[in-house]
Design a protein around this motif. Structure first.
Motif, short mmCIF file in Angstrom:
data_model
loop_
_atom_site.label_atom_id
_atom_site.label_comp_id
_atom_site.label_asym_id
_atom_site.label_seq_id
_atom_site.Cartn_x
_atom_site.Cartn_y
_atom_site.Cartn_z
N LEU A 59 -3.90 -7.17 -1.94
CA LEU A 59 -2.62 -7.38 -1.26
C LEU A 59 -2.75 -6.84 0.16
CD1 LEU A 59 0.45 -7.90 -1.05
CD2 LEU A 59 0.80 -5.66 -2.11
N GLU A 61 -0.85 -6.29 3.81
CA GLU A 61 0.47 -6.20 4.44
C GLU A 61 0.28 -6.04 5.95
OE1 GLU A 61 3.55 -3.70 2.38
OE2 GLU A 61 1.74 -2.94 1.39
N HIS A 66 3.48 -10.14 3.30
CA HIS A 66 2.53 -9.88 2.23
C HIS A 66 1.65 -11.11 2.01
CE1 HIS A 66 5.88 -7.12 1.38
NE2 HIS A 66 4.93 -6.32 0.96
N PHE A 68 -1.47 -12.34 -0.70
CA PHE A 68 -2.25 -12.03 -1.89
C PHE A 68 -3.54 -12.82 -1.89
CE2 PHE A 68 2.14 -11.29 -3.15
CZ PHE A 68 2.05 -10.05 -3.76
#
Length: 135
Positions: A59, A61, A66, A68
């Motif tokens: 993940l 940030e 966000h 993935f």
């Protein structure tokens, strides 16, 4: 003067190199019963073994966004009865380590995972999978 931008990275992983629950079929089916709430969103993710852990996803940030990174298998959802769902796979699973994952938003984002492994045909299957909660 430019400022270097470094995203925050979280690796979501499970301890132990292999799941206890093993199957020999590349086409397992999964059932989930819920008591209330929206229809469950389930993913089957191929876990990558690194030493004594299995990495599920990364993940990243950056600026509140966000992103993935994961190796996901297509899943189809069928409602069997009110609150009871059947999940089938779009493609057969190759031998390896996997998790059945459900993301639930409840005061933040919680990721519930049930781990299992796929052995080649003829391997020993055992019961008693384990459930983990990752935050």
């Amino acid at each position: 003067v430019p400022i270097p931008i470094v995203p925050t990275r979280h690796n979501i992983s499970i301890h132990r190199p292999h799941a206890e629950y093993r199957v020999t079929s590349g086409q397992p089916e999964f059932y989930l019963r819920i008591s209330k709430g929206p229809e469950p969103e389930i993913e089957v993710i191929h876990a990558v073994t690194h030493g004594d852990t299995r990495q599920i996803e990364k993940l990243d940030e950056m600026f509140g966004e966000h992103r993935f990174k994961k190796s996901e298998v297509p899943v189809q959802r069928w409602m069997v009865a009110p609150g009871l769902y059947r999940f089938t796979l779009g493609t057969p699973l190759a031998p390896g380590e996997y998790v059945l994952a459900q993301a639930v938003e409840d005061n933040g984002l919680n990721l519930y995972v049930w781990d299992f492994g796929v052995d080649p045909d003829g391997g020993a299957a055992s019961g008693g999978g384990s459930k983990s909660k990752a935050k």
